[in-house]
Design a protein around this motif. Structure first.
Motif, PDB file in Angstrom:
ATOM      1  N   ALA A   1       0.839  -1.207   0.000  1.00 25.02           N
ATOM      2  CA  ALA A   1       0.000   0.000   0.000  1.00 25.02           C
ATOM      3  C   ALA A   1       0.873   1.255   0.000  1.00 25.02           C
ATOM      4  CB  ALA A   1      -0.933  -0.014   1.213  1.00 25.02           C
TER       5      ALA A   1
ATOM      6  N   MET B   1       3.900   1.497  -1.216  1.00 25.91           N
ATOM      7  CA  MET B   1       4.535   1.629  -2.526  1.00 25.91           C
ATOM      8  C   MET B   1       3.551   2.194  -3.553  1.00 25.91           C
ATOM      9  SD  MET B   1       6.390  -1.233  -4.933  1.00 25.91           S
ATOM     10  CE  MET B   1       4.858  -1.897  -5.609  1.00 25.91           C
ATOM     11  N   ILE B   2       2.320   1.700  -3.541  1.00 26.57           N
ATOM     12  CA  ILE B   2       1.332   2.208  -4.504  1.00 26.57           C
ATOM     13  C   ILE B   2       1.080   3.696  -4.243  1.00 26.57           C
ATOM     14  CG2 ILE B   2      -1.079   2.033  -5.283  1.00 26.57           C
ATOM     15  CD1 ILE B   2      -0.915  -0.986  -4.786  1.00 26.57           C
TER      16      ILE B   2
ATOM     17  N   GLN C   1       3.177   5.817  -2.959  1.00 19.98           N
ATOM     18  CA  GLN C   1       4.367   6.536  -3.445  1.00 19.98           C
ATOM     19  C   GLN C   1       4.334   6.674  -4.970  1.00 19.98           C
ATOM     20  OE1 GLN C   1       8.242   4.659  -2.450  1.00 19.98           O
ATOM     21  NE2 GLN C   1       8.895   5.325  -4.501  1.00 19.98           N
ATOM     22  N   PHE C   2       3.986   5.584  -5.673  1.00 21.70           N
ATOM     23  CA  PHE C   2       3.911   5.628  -7.136  1.00 21.70           C
ATOM     24  C   PHE C   2       2.877   6.667  -7.583  1.00 21.70           C
ATOM     25  CE2 PHE C   2       5.507   1.043  -8.225  1.00 21.70           C
ATOM     26  CZ  PHE C   2       6.744   1.377  -7.723  1.00 21.70           C
ATOM     27  N   LEU C   3       1.717   6.683  -6.900  1.00 26.18           N
ATOM     28  CA  LEU C   3       0.667   7.649  -7.242  1.00 26.18           C
ATOM     29  C   LEU C   3       1.192   9.071  -7.096  1.00 26.18           C
ATOM     30  CD1 LEU C   3      -2.796   6.545  -5.773  1.00 26.18           C
ATOM     31  CD2 LEU C   3      -2.368   7.418  -8.064  1.00 26.18           C
TER      32      LEU C   3
END
Lengths: 343, 343
Positions: free
Chosen positions: A240, A242-243, A245-247
């Motif tokens: 969660a 990481m997602i 951070q990517f967003l």
């Protein structure tokens, strides 16, 4: 009147977080009382007609070894809070402190319930149905026998019956395939025990579930050993994060994407709210002769208030009595052959 | 020239997916040859100067029991593809078929490498560093001893040295805390073995890691038993699916949010690409006397091509020789006391 004992010193932030949470909690629940446990000077500024302070001179830190917490800090806020439950002064204790120390002290002071070998930690995780899946154990027990897993299933069912107000919550056994022949010998034996318990009316067992079923919401409750539970919880936190951070990275790549972020703000906020782990804060330590709830160490006031609310719900719905009655009903199946006295 | 044997019939989609993937793969890699294995009529339409068909009359289905695949389907495309590797006609085999059957047939035909008790399945997962973390085992072995975990670490290191072109990839042992005293007795013993292997120069072991470290990218390689590996992989799939569902739901709630979705389209597309599991398709079956790669059963042509590319990379970088040399070097530590002959 529900009385909770609060370890006000525990967690990463201590009274800075616990006291505002206690105030909000008291304001929202007119039939609740709090026993605030901690160092007198740290709690001096707080006053509320339904709160009283019980002084404790020591604090268990997040790094304290279990032995230190247990033997060298006999006047810790954590221990004194649990003592309130033992003495009958409070119906439940809540702490954001060191999990290992909390479990050890709770076990030492309160003892385990008859029929239970090891207490377990249960928490709720959000699922795609917009509800929550309760998972246990989450790290208290690394090597579990089939009987332990059955004990977790029975205790977890009592907890979910309170949280969801459903007397027959569905139970899944975490495995690596839906077929009953999958998994280690111990897991297969656990499956047999859970089926037997279902036939005896102790559980609403629906069979094996897999990791993805936790988030699908296939069953109300998912049972696993503490090693697997801890890994799946931490893995989920990592993914969660990481997602997220990517967003953030993708939305801040250029002027156009930053504009898109502004336009999408309400959507992203709604998403964040749905994923907000603070809403699920407050893990139950199950299997003790008293109710103890664990808040995440890094909880903010909103999250800590959730943990208080969960303890309040458990106490007001007689979780302890429900646990005892379910355990008594399932008693013939619960004990390991090795620990059963010879007939 | 690298020759791969492809089970063209395996997976949810069979030749519809595998053949277009093979064509793209051949077009991009002028030094590659493919042996297309499957039913003659299904492959009749395909022709390429660097591809030839080897007929196999049977197909292992996704539901076939391992025994059926092994004993009743001796002319399956899966088995004939692996036979090409055994016969030296191909350097690696690739299949999107039933994992259990693939592992069983590969083990039966190729046998395990000296020093390896059980083959393992290794895959890559994306991490926050923008790279990938290799995790094994992912479901082949449910009960693992410390020696098995060491074997996985040694084999995984050989694989990562090929995938990342780094001769000393960092290795983490999946546990429920960073401290060496955490976890079950077997995990603690695995930690001791991995430390000994590091001292002997066999591994670049950095200690325990937790579930969130997989997505942080703390170590290049994460070692765990197959039960835990399967649960963490499936849990991750479930969580990613749920977050995707929540994003779609929130973006389609009303006219304004739908507009936001249009404006955010490039961002969401970039996010999707970064999270795209197809890029990580192609799990390695390690520990066999031959290279076998497993594609996800539901792979599309892009994903299946990735699995082919991974097998190609492994073959062209002599993964098998590297595995053998690392295993030989670590041999004194690899075998269980129980399986070591008396001196």
């Amino acid at each position: 009147m529900i009385v909770l004992a609060v370890d006000c010193m525990g967690g990463d932030h201590g009274p800075k977080v616990t006291l505002p949470a206690c105030r909000r909690f008291l304001d929202r629940r007119p039939d609740a009382q709090l026993i605030l446990v901690g160092q007198a000077e740290a709690l001096a500024g707080f006053s509320h007609e339904r709160a009283r302070v019980v002084a404790a001179s020591q604090v268990v830190t997040m790094d304290d070894a279990v032995e230190v917490a247990l033997r060298k800090k006999k006047d810790s806020s954590m221990r004194v809070a649990i003592q309130q439950v033992k003495d009958g002064a409070a119906q439940a204790a809540v702490s954001a402190g060191n999990t290992g120390a909390l479990m050890a002290i709770a076990r030492y002071l309160l003892k385990t319930l008859d029929g239970i070998d090891r207490p377990a930690i249960a928490t709720q995780m959000p699922n795609a149905k917009g509800s929550a899946t309760t998972v246990l154990d989450l790290g208290a027990n690394v090597d579990c026998t089939a009987e332990h897993l059955l004990q977790f299933a029975v205790m977890g069912s009592a907890l979910v019956s309170v949280l969801k107000n459903d007397p027959h919550p569905t139970v899944g056994l975490l495995n690596i395939g839906e077929e009953a022949i999958k998994g280690s010998d111990e897991i297969k034996r656990a499956g047999e025990l859970l089926r037997a318990a279902a036939q005896a009316g102790d559980l609403n067992f629906m069979g094996n579930v897999e990791g993805n079923d936790i988030y699908k919401g296939t069953s109300d409750l998912v049972v696993c050993d503490g090693f697997v539970g801890n890994v799946l919880l931490k893995t989920s936190e990592g993914l969660a994060t990481m997602i997220g951070q990517f967003l953030r990275e993708e939305f801040s790549r250029g002027i156009f994407t930053k504009l898109a972020a502004i336009v999408s703000y309400p959507v992203l906020k709604a998403l964040k709210k749905r994923m907000d782990h603070r809403r699920y804060n407050g893990a139950a330590l199950l299997g003790l002769r008293g109710l103890v709830f664990k808040s995440h160490g890094s909880a903010d006031a909103l999250a800590f208030e959730q943990a208080l609310a969960r303890a309040y719900d458990a106490a007001s719905h007689q979780l302890l009595a429900r646990l005892q009655s379910r355990i008594a009903h399932a008693a013939p199946l619960l004990s390991s052959p090795a620990t059963t006295p010879a007939p």
